[in-house]
Design a protein around this motif. Structure first.
Motif, PDB file in Angstrom:
ATOM      1  N   ALA A 250       0.808  -1.222   0.000  1.00  0.00           N
ATOM      2  CA  ALA A 250       0.000   0.000   0.000  1.00  0.00           C
ATOM      3  C   ALA A 250       0.839   1.268   0.000  1.00  0.00           C
ATOM      4  CB  ALA A 250      -0.935   0.005   1.207  1.00  0.00           C
ATOM      5  N   VAL A 251       2.165   1.141  -0.161  1.00  0.00           N
ATOM      6  CA  VAL A 251       3.004   2.336  -0.026  1.00  0.00           C
ATOM      7  C   VAL A 251       3.945   2.604  -1.196  1.00  0.00           C
ATOM      8  CG1 VAL A 251       2.952   2.289   2.489  1.00  0.00           C
ATOM      9  CG2 VAL A 251       4.730   1.009   1.279  1.00  0.00           C
ATOM     10  N   SER A 252       4.282   1.585  -1.986  1.00  0.00           N
ATOM     11  CA  SER A 252       5.307   1.797  -3.011  1.00  0.00           C
ATOM     12  C   SER A 252       4.753   2.418  -4.289  1.00  0.00           C
ATOM     13  CB  SER A 252       6.016   0.482  -3.340  1.00  0.00           C
ATOM     14  OG  SER A 252       5.082  -0.490  -3.750  1.00  0.00           O
ATOM     15  N   ALA A 253       3.541   2.043  -4.701  1.00  0.00           N
ATOM     16  CA  ALA A 253       2.945   2.625  -5.903  1.00  0.00           C
ATOM     17  C   ALA A 253       2.415   4.022  -5.570  1.00  0.00           C
ATOM     18  CB  ALA A 253       1.819   1.744  -6.420  1.00  0.00           C
ATOM     19  N   THR A 254       2.696   4.979  -6.432  1.00  0.00           N
ATOM     20  CA  THR A 254       2.266   6.348  -6.183  1.00  0.00           C
ATOM     21  C   THR A 254       1.661   6.964  -7.434  1.00  0.00           C
ATOM     22  OG1 THR A 254       4.398   7.348  -6.813  1.00  0.00           O
ATOM     23  CG2 THR A 254       4.145   6.670  -4.515  1.00  0.00           C
ATOM     24  N   VAL A 255       0.946   8.066  -7.229  1.00  0.00           N
ATOM     25  CA  VAL A 255       0.449   8.875  -8.338  1.00  0.00           C
ATOM     26  C   VAL A 255       0.866  10.311  -8.044  1.00  0.00           C
ATOM     27  CG1 VAL A 255      -1.833   9.099  -7.251  1.00  0.00           C
ATOM     28  CG2 VAL A 255      -1.545   9.577  -9.692  1.00  0.00           C
ATOM     29  N   LEU A 256       1.398  10.988  -9.049  1.00  0.00           N
ATOM     30  CA  LEU A 256       1.967  12.318  -8.897  1.00  0.00           C
ATOM     31  C   LEU A 256       0.899  13.379  -9.157  1.00  0.00           C
ATOM     32  CD1 LEU A 256       4.551  13.989  -8.476  1.00  0.00           C
ATOM     33  CD2 LEU A 256       5.048  13.696 -10.917  1.00  0.00           C
ATOM     34  N   CYS A 257       0.779  14.323  -8.240  1.00  0.00           N
ATOM     35  CA  CYS A 257      -0.269  15.350  -8.322  1.00  0.00           C
ATOM     36  C   CYS A 257       0.317  16.740  -8.108  1.00  0.00           C
ATOM     37  CB  CYS A 257      -1.343  15.114  -7.259  1.00  0.00           C
ATOM     38  SG  CYS A 257      -1.968  13.445  -7.192  1.00  0.00           S
ATOM     39  N   TRP A 258      -0.384  17.728  -8.657  1.00  0.00           N
ATOM     40  CA  TRP A 258       0.004  19.128  -8.462  1.00  0.00           C
ATOM     41  C   TRP A 258      -1.248  20.000  -8.378  1.00  0.00           C
ATOM     42  CZ3 TRP A 258       2.849  22.869  -6.876  1.00  0.00           C
ATOM     43  CH2 TRP A 258       2.736  24.163  -7.382  1.00  0.00           C
ATOM     44  N   ALA A 259      -1.271  20.828  -7.351  1.00  0.00           N
ATOM     45  CA  ALA A 259      -2.284  21.878  -7.197  1.00  0.00           C
ATOM     46  C   ALA A 259      -3.708  21.343  -7.144  1.00  0.00           C
ATOM     47  CB  ALA A 259      -2.147  22.912  -8.319  1.00  0.00           C
ATOM     48  N   HIS A 322      -3.178  25.442 -12.334  1.00  0.00           N
ATOM     49  CA  HIS A 322      -4.139  24.444 -12.809  1.00  0.00           C
ATOM     50  C   HIS A 322      -3.809  23.071 -12.222  1.00  0.00           C
ATOM     51  CE1 HIS A 322      -6.822  22.195 -15.359  1.00  0.00           C
ATOM     52  NE2 HIS A 322      -7.232  23.298 -15.963  1.00  0.00           N
ATOM     53  N   PRO A 323      -4.796  22.353 -11.677  1.00  0.00           N
ATOM     54  CA  PRO A 323      -4.518  21.020 -11.120  1.00  0.00           C
ATOM     55  C   PRO A 323      -4.120  20.026 -12.206  1.00  0.00           C
ATOM     56  CG  PRO A 323      -6.883  21.463 -11.122  1.00  0.00           C
ATOM     57  CD  PRO A 323      -6.211  22.742 -11.496  1.00  0.00           C
ATOM     58  N   VAL A 324      -3.103  19.220 -11.888  1.00  0.00           N
ATOM     59  CA  VAL A 324      -2.581  18.224 -12.829  1.00  0.00           C
ATOM     60  C   VAL A 324      -2.358  16.915 -12.081  1.00  0.00           C
ATOM     61  CG1 VAL A 324      -0.769  17.647 -14.486  1.00  0.00           C
ATOM     62  CG2 VAL A 324      -1.384  20.050 -14.115  1.00  0.00           C
ATOM     63  N   VAL A 325      -2.747  15.830 -12.722  1.00  0.00           N
ATOM     64  CA  VAL A 325      -2.429  14.486 -12.236  1.00  0.00           C
ATOM     65  C   VAL A 325      -1.627  13.791 -13.323  1.00  0.00           C
ATOM     66  CG1 VAL A 325      -3.343  12.226 -11.577  1.00  0.00           C
ATOM     67  CG2 VAL A 325      -4.488  14.309 -10.791  1.00  0.00           C
ATOM     68  N   CYS A 326      -0.503  13.182 -12.957  1.00  0.00           N
ATOM     69  CA  CYS A 326       0.341  12.478 -13.933  1.00  0.00           C
ATOM     70  C   CYS A 326       0.286  10.985 -13.663  1.00  0.00           C
ATOM     71  CB  CYS A 326       1.788  12.970 -13.848  1.00  0.00           C
ATOM     72  SG  CYS A 326       2.897  12.123 -14.990  1.00  0.00           S
ATOM     73  N   VAL A 327      -0.062  10.209 -14.692  1.00  0.00           N
ATOM     74  CA  VAL A 327      -0.163   8.754 -14.521  1.00  0.00           C
ATOM     75  C   VAL A 327       1.161   8.047 -14.779  1.00  0.00           C
ATOM     76  CG1 VAL A 327      -2.621   8.715 -15.039  1.00  0.00           C
ATOM     77  CG2 VAL A 327      -0.975   8.406 -16.899  1.00  0.00           C
ATOM     78  N   SER A 328       2.159   8.772 -15.326  1.00  0.00           N
ATOM     79  CA  SER A 328       3.514   8.216 -15.521  1.00  0.00           C
ATOM     80  C   SER A 328       3.499   6.913 -16.303  1.00  0.00           C
ATOM     81  CB  SER A 328       4.204   8.009 -14.172  1.00  0.00           C
ATOM     82  OG  SER A 328       4.300   9.215 -13.464  1.00  0.00           O
ATOM     83  N   GLY A 329       2.898   6.957 -17.477  1.00  0.00           N
ATOM     84  CA  GLY A 329       2.809   5.758 -18.302  1.00  0.00           C
ATOM     85  C   GLY A 329       1.495   5.047 -18.054  1.00  0.00           C
ATOM     86  N   HIS A 330       1.540   3.714 -18.100  1.00  0.00           N
ATOM     87  CA  HIS A 330       0.308   2.962 -17.848  1.00  0.00           C
ATOM     88  C   HIS A 330      -0.123   3.206 -16.411  1.00  0.00           C
ATOM     89  CE1 HIS A 330      -2.509  -0.210 -19.114  1.00  0.00           C
ATOM     90  NE2 HIS A 330      -2.584  -0.434 -17.826  1.00  0.00           N
ATOM     91  N   PRO A 331      -1.358   3.645 -16.157  1.00  0.00           N
ATOM     92  CA  PRO A 331      -1.781   4.003 -14.805  1.00  0.00           C
ATOM     93  C   PRO A 331      -1.632   2.857 -13.812  1.00  0.00           C
ATOM     94  CG  PRO A 331      -3.367   4.795 -16.416  1.00  0.00           C
ATOM     95  CD  PRO A 331      -2.420   3.903 -17.154  1.00  0.00           C
ATOM     96  N   THR A 332      -1.039   3.166 -12.669  1.00  0.00           N
ATOM     97  CA  THR A 332      -0.961   2.197 -11.591  1.00  0.00           C
ATOM     98  C   THR A 332      -2.327   2.087 -10.916  1.00  0.00           C
ATOM     99  OG1 THR A 332      -0.345   3.881  -9.967  1.00  0.00           O
ATOM    100  CG2 THR A 332       1.453   2.788 -11.159  1.00  0.00           C
ATOM    101  N   THR A 333      -2.455   1.121 -10.031  1.00  0.00           N
ATOM    102  CA  THR A 333      -3.722   0.963  -9.322  1.00  0.00           C
ATOM    103  C   THR A 333      -4.050   2.194  -8.492  1.00  0.00           C
ATOM    104  OG1 THR A 333      -2.515  -0.183  -7.569  1.00  0.00           O
ATOM    105  CG2 THR A 333      -3.600  -1.541  -9.224  1.00  0.00           C
ATOM    106  N   VAL A 334      -3.040   2.816  -7.902  1.00  0.00           N
ATOM    107  CA  VAL A 334      -3.317   4.003  -7.087  1.00  0.00           C
ATOM    108  C   VAL A 334      -3.711   5.181  -7.968  1.00  0.00           C
ATOM    109  CG1 VAL A 334      -0.912   4.806  -6.973  1.00  0.00           C
ATOM    110  CG2 VAL A 334      -2.502   5.418  -5.156  1.00  0.00           C
TER     111      VAL A 334
END
Length: 445
Positions: A250-259, A322-334
């Motif tokens: 529950a801790v290693s996979a992440t999703v990158l967010c801004w604003a 502006h709010p941004v979410v980055c999936v960094s390639g194929h989206p992880t489960t998180v």
């Protein structure tokens, strides 16, 4: 294969009685040096080759990890790379003869396996293969998986490279089929489970740990189902598990967010907003999302979703609000979990990704499962990027992979297939940042 090698393998009946037992010390040394796990696949394939009714000149050997590549390379006498290679039977015989043991391949195999080489008859070999295939097909049929496109290639792989003993096969096949029935093998996952929970459901919390036979055969089926390479390291294994809806923790996979414009007055929401105020993005984990309030943003909030972290990084550097979410390639489960949480709150997602076939696949998935809107992903946008690359004399990578349809703009897929050039997000970064400064709307898609 040299005739002498074949004759040497079968003319004496059993080398263990005529040679091997005369020097127990040498036998023990051979087992200590060469009877190690990374070489077991090599010896098994070599025995299959020598015992075949029509012995082949070469055989294919899978190299599932770096340790196997190293061990086989040192023995065979050349570096090993990638997921597999072809081994020449005669060259392998020469390699073991050049060793300090000075033994032929047939002698080594009889020592390691403690039984003589016996050439199989074609009928016996075919009967065993059919028996194996029948066991696997029955297990898959019980879970409704027998007609899946990956089922037959997986069955063939298990017969040749699975390294599962006849006595273990029924149990492994049954457990594997049960695990596979719980995975997302055709569509993106709609729900997620932890690997330990999945393992517990098929017999034990550690059944699917790295290195187990069950983990190996399940991941091979998953790779075939998704058209991916067999994972060769921990990063690739993790990505494949997540693609199937399985989290390793529950801790290693992440999703990158801004604003993210979070509306909560709780400490969690304030903490994320404080990072934005400091000019810092936030990496959210599954644990973070479990601790988050149910309401994240106001209904109608527009959120940009990108594939490449460079887009989000540039927005951070320029302090674009502006709010941004980055999936960094194929989206992880998180990442998928966050996007679902945002859409459940009534947010509108606008997605931009690479103009390549994997990027198109991600776009299709987000549009289908999260009602995302394509952002600068039209045929006109692709053509504009091509023209810009030509004007600036920028080299574009070749477009490779299986073409996909683009239902939001059918001309896009046709144009991409015709030009056969991929366009990464960084190539259109100025345009994307301009959109973020002015705010995304239907007109900017």
């Amino acid at each position: 294969m040299p005739t002498a090698l074949l004759k040497g393998a079968f003319s004496r009946g059993t080398l263990l009685s005529e040679w091997g037992r005369s020097d127990v010390g040498v036998e023990d040394d051979v087992r200590a040096v060469w009877g190690v796990e990374p070489l077991r696949g090599l010896w098994a394939q070599a025995r299959d080759a020598l015992e075949a009714a029509k012995p082949p000149e070469t055989f294919r050997l899978e190299l599932p990890d770096a340790e196997t590549q190293r061990a086989v390379g040192e023995l065979y006498g050349r570096p090993m790379w990638g997921q597999g290679t072809r081994i020449s039977v005669s060259k392998l015989d020469e390699a073991v003869r050049r060793s300090r043991f000075a033994l032929g391949l047939a002698e080594v195999l009889e020592i390691l396996h403690e039984r003589p080489l016996v050439r199989r008859q074609t009928a016996e070999r075919d009967e065993r293969r059919e028996r194996t295939a029948g066991t696997l097909r029955a297990a898959l049929a019980e879970r409704g998986l027998a007609t899946a496109a990956w089922a037959e290639p997986w069955t063939q792989w298990l017969q040749q490279y699975g390294r599962v003993g006849d006595d273990e096969l029924p149990d492994v096949a049954r457990r594997a089929a049960k695990a596979l029935s719980a995975l997302a093998l055709a569509e993106p996952p709609e729900a997620w489970t932890s690997r330990s929970e999945l393992a517990a459901s098929v017999g034990g919390a550690h059944q699917l740990d790295n290195g187990t036979a069950l983990s190996r055969v399940v991941l091979k089926a998953a790779a075939l189902a998704h058209g991916a390479e067999t994972p060769g390291n921990e990063r690739e294994r993790r990505a494949l598990w997540e693609r199937c809806g399985v989290t390793l923790d529950a801790v290693s996979a992440t999703v990158l967010c801004w604003a993210l414009p979070l509306v909560g007055s709780d400490d969690w929401s304030r903490g994320v907003r404080q990072r934005t105020a400091l000019g810092l993005p936030t990496h959210l984990t599954h644990l973070d999302l479990r601790a988050a309030p149910s309401a994240l943003v106001e209904a109608g909030t527009t959120i940009a979703v990108c594939e490449n972290p460079r887009v989000l990084e540039s927005a951070v550097e320029e302090r674009i609000a502006h709010p941004v979410v980055c999936v960094s390639g194929h989206p992880t489960t998180v990442a998928v979990t966050l996007l679902q949480r945002l859409t459940d709150c009534g947010a509108t997602l606008h997605y931009h990704g690479d103009f390549d076939w994997p990027g198109i696949g991600i776009t299709r998935s987000l549009l289908t499962h999260h009602n995302a809107r394509p952002w600068r992903m039209s045929a006109a946008d692709y053509r504009e990027a091509l023209d810009q690359a030509t004007a600036t004399r920028t080299d574009l990578p070749n477009l490779v992979g299986t073409p996909l349809e683009t239902p939001w703009d059918p001309q896009l897929a046709e144009l991409m297939a015709t030009t056969a050039r991929a366009i990464e997000e960084e190539a259109v970064l100025p345009t994307l940042l301009s959109d973020l400064r002015t705010g995304l709307s239907t007109s900017s898609t």
